[in-house]
Write an enzyme that holds these catalytic residues in place. Sequence first.
Site, PDB file in Angstrom:
ATOM      1  CB  CYS A  29      -0.943   0.014   1.202  1.00  0.00           C
ATOM      2  SG  CYS A  29      -2.070  -1.374   1.188  1.00  0.00           S
ATOM      3  CG  HIS A  83      -3.518   3.394   1.806  1.00  0.00           C
ATOM      4  ND1 HIS A  83      -3.629   3.048   0.485  1.00  0.00           N
ATOM      5  CD2 HIS A  83      -3.714   2.260   2.518  1.00  0.00           C
ATOM      6  CE1 HIS A  83      -3.879   1.766   0.415  1.00  0.00           C
ATOM      7  NE2 HIS A  83      -3.950   1.256   1.627  1.00  0.00           N
ATOM      8  CG  ASN A  95      -6.605  -1.136   0.615  1.00  0.00           C
ATOM      9  OD1 ASN A  95      -5.934  -0.562  -0.241  1.00  0.00           O
ATOM     10  ND2 ASN A  95      -6.088  -1.600   1.738  1.00  0.00           N
TER      11      ASN A  95
HETATM   12  O1  UT7 Z   1      -3.938  -1.369   3.394  1.00  0.00           O
HETATM   13  C1  UT7 Z   1      -3.314  -2.203   4.302  1.00  0.00           C
HETATM   14  C2  UT7 Z   1      -3.711  -1.880   5.607  1.00  0.00           C
HETATM   15  N1  UT7 Z   1      -4.953  -2.529   6.004  1.00  0.00           N
HETATM   16  C3  UT7 Z   1      -5.633  -1.929   6.949  1.00  0.00           C
HETATM   17  O2  UT7 Z   1      -5.282  -0.845   7.323  1.00  0.00           O
HETATM   18  C4  UT7 Z   1      -6.803  -2.647   7.601  1.00  0.00           C
HETATM   19  C5  UT7 Z   1      -6.686  -2.463   9.080  1.00  0.00           C
HETATM   20  N2  UT7 Z   1      -7.708  -3.146   9.864  1.00  0.00           N
HETATM   21  C6  UT7 Z   1      -9.016  -2.847   9.756  1.00  0.00           C
HETATM   22  O3  UT7 Z   1      -9.424  -2.075   8.924  1.00  0.00           O
HETATM   23  C7  UT7 Z   1      -9.959  -3.471  10.753  1.00  0.00           C
HETATM   24  O4  UT7 Z   1      -9.238  -4.118  11.771  1.00  0.00           O
HETATM   25  C8  UT7 Z   1     -10.985  -4.472  10.110  1.00  0.00           C
HETATM   26  C9  UT7 Z   1     -11.973  -3.709   9.241  1.00  0.00           C
HETATM   27  C10 UT7 Z   1     -10.264  -5.502   9.306  1.00  0.00           C
HETATM   28  C11 UT7 Z   1     -11.760  -5.171  11.240  1.00  0.00           C
HETATM   29  O5  UT7 Z   1     -12.417  -4.226  12.048  1.00  0.00           O
HETATM   30  P1  UT7 Z   1     -12.380  -4.374  13.623  1.00  0.00           P
HETATM   31  O6  UT7 Z   1     -13.232  -3.301  14.161  1.00  0.00           O
HETATM   32  O7  UT7 Z   1     -10.946  -4.404  14.043  1.00  0.00           O
HETATM   33  O8  UT7 Z   1     -13.106  -5.758  13.859  1.00  0.00           O
HETATM   34  P2  UT7 Z   1     -12.532  -7.100  14.521  1.00  0.00           P
HETATM   35  O9  UT7 Z   1     -11.478  -7.704  13.684  1.00  0.00           O
HETATM   36  O10 UT7 Z   1     -12.228  -6.821  15.965  1.00  0.00           O
HETATM   37  O11 UT7 Z   1     -13.809  -7.988  14.489  1.00  0.00           O
HETATM   38  C12 UT7 Z   1     -14.974  -7.699  15.246  1.00  0.00           C
HETATM   39  C13 UT7 Z   1     -15.989  -8.766  14.976  1.00  0.00           C
HETATM   40  C14 UT7 Z   1     -15.433 -10.177  15.146  1.00  0.00           C
HETATM   41  O12 UT7 Z   1     -16.454 -10.976  15.709  1.00  0.00           O
HETATM   42  P3  UT7 Z   1     -16.454 -11.305  17.286  1.00  0.00           P
HETATM   43  O13 UT7 Z   1     -15.150 -12.021  17.539  1.00  0.00           O
HETATM   44  O14 UT7 Z   1     -16.553  -9.985  17.976  1.00  0.00           O
HETATM   45  O15 UT7 Z   1     -17.650 -12.167  17.449  1.00  0.00           O
HETATM   46  C15 UT7 Z   1     -15.186 -10.619  13.729  1.00  0.00           C
HETATM   47  O16 UT7 Z   1     -15.252 -12.021  13.570  1.00  0.00           O
HETATM   48  O17 UT7 Z   1     -16.448  -8.669  13.622  1.00  0.00           O
HETATM   49  C16 UT7 Z   1     -16.317  -9.951  12.991  1.00  0.00           C
HETATM   50  N3  UT7 Z   1     -16.041  -9.734  11.574  1.00  0.00           N
HETATM   51  C17 UT7 Z   1     -17.020  -9.574  10.677  1.00  0.00           C
HETATM   52  N4  UT7 Z   1     -18.368  -9.557  10.793  1.00  0.00           N
HETATM   53  C18 UT7 Z   1     -19.072  -9.338   9.667  1.00  0.00           C
HETATM   54  C19 UT7 Z   1     -14.841  -9.662  10.942  1.00  0.00           C
HETATM   55  N5  UT7 Z   1     -15.029  -9.439   9.630  1.00  0.00           N
HETATM   56  C20 UT7 Z   1     -16.368  -9.366   9.438  1.00  0.00           C
HETATM   57  C21 UT7 Z   1     -17.179  -9.175   8.296  1.00  0.00           C
HETATM   58  N6  UT7 Z   1     -18.512  -9.156   8.462  1.00  0.00           N
HETATM   59  N7  UT7 Z   1     -16.653  -8.956   7.083  1.00  0.00           N
END
Ligand code: UT7
Length: 333
Positions: free
Chosen positions: A115, A260, A290
């Site tokens: 990225c 980004h 992205n």
């Molecule tokens: O360009 C390279 C750089 N990339 C980035 O900068 C991405 C950085 N990370 C992020 O953008 C975020 O961490 C994510 C969008 C990937 C995830 O968001 P989050 O608020 O950190 O969510 P999380 O990983 O803590 O997940 C929360 C919940 C989990 O369920 P439980 O364990 O609370 O029951 C996940 O399993 O959301 C669940 N989850 C989803 N639910 C519905 C994870 N992905 C999804 C999904 N749909 N697509």
Amino acid sequence: MATRTRIVSTGMYVPSRVVTNRDLEELMDTSDEWIQQRSGIKERRWVSPGETTRGMAASASRQALERGKLKADDIDMIIFGALITDYIFPGTGVLLQRELGFSKPVPALDIRNQCSGFVYALSVADAWIRSGQYKRILIVGSEIHSTSLDLTTRGRDVSVLFGDGAGAMIVEACDEKTPHILDSCLHSEGKFADALTVIKPSANDFPRLSENTKFDTSIYPHMEGKLVFKNAVTRMCEVMTELLDRNHLRASDLNFVVAHQANMRINQMVLGELGIPFEKTHHTLDRYGNTTMATIPITFDEAVQLGKIKRGDLVAFVAFGAGFTWGANLLRY
Ligand code: UT7
């Protein structure tokens, strides 16, 4: 008078196939509401069979050439970047050169900085031009992610985020009085290399591929989302402060910031921390997701076409990605 680098023109290409959050609900346990709230993404573009990284790169490049009233042979260097390329080797830079029909054997450099690829590439192009080595450089990021995502519930944290697309920029030598690229800051921290990866197929496997090869999840992107998120906010703020401080500028001096496009919440935090109002930025994340190395040139191109960025504006590009790698460029457009 010292030689400097100016932006001549830009171009972009995104596939016509729109994939909405609702479409993803059909493939995995996710929801439009979750994706929009957690990332800001509404839809993304994914390629259809027959579209290639090099083909998208050529389309974006042709638009940049046309807008700059240039032909391919007016370019004397290509810098190309992608996370996943058309061939294992050679790099896609030479495939792009072939697509564009150069009659001269201009060099093609492939870079792999995820990225942050575009901010790295612009810094390299600027250094080459200032050294007098090259006069006009085509920089292209072109990315196809959709064919290598885990489209089951297992991969939903990553798969909903990525889109396909290409962005191109032509830069050329100018004098110091012409608005030009002012500075770049680049960094990496390899201790986090495993926090965002696609591991397989790997050169370290004996043999790399055979009829007995079992494909597990290591062929898909793996991301420690929260770790990446936290580092993205910290490092993007840090590098912007470094860039501004060493150029004796304040954030309020900037007319525009192209950040980004990984997660809207990351950008809200970064811009909020730096005190940059939202009107001084542009987002493509909601529509394209992205697009990694292609993101900065696509977002810059759109902002220029919409008249949000004008000639003479003081602009910063800032990016963070896998590696971890991050960086920022400062320029007078
Ligand atoms: O360009 C390279 C750089 N990339 C980035 O900068 C991405 C950085 N990370 C992020 O953008 C975020 O961490 C994510 C969008 C990937 C995830 O968001 P989050 O608020 O950190 O969510 P999380 O990983 O803590 O997940 C929360 C919940 C989990 O369920 P439980 O364990 O609370 O029951 C996940 O399993 O959301 C669940 N989850 C989803 N639910 C519905 C994870 N992905 C999804 C999904 N749909 N697509």
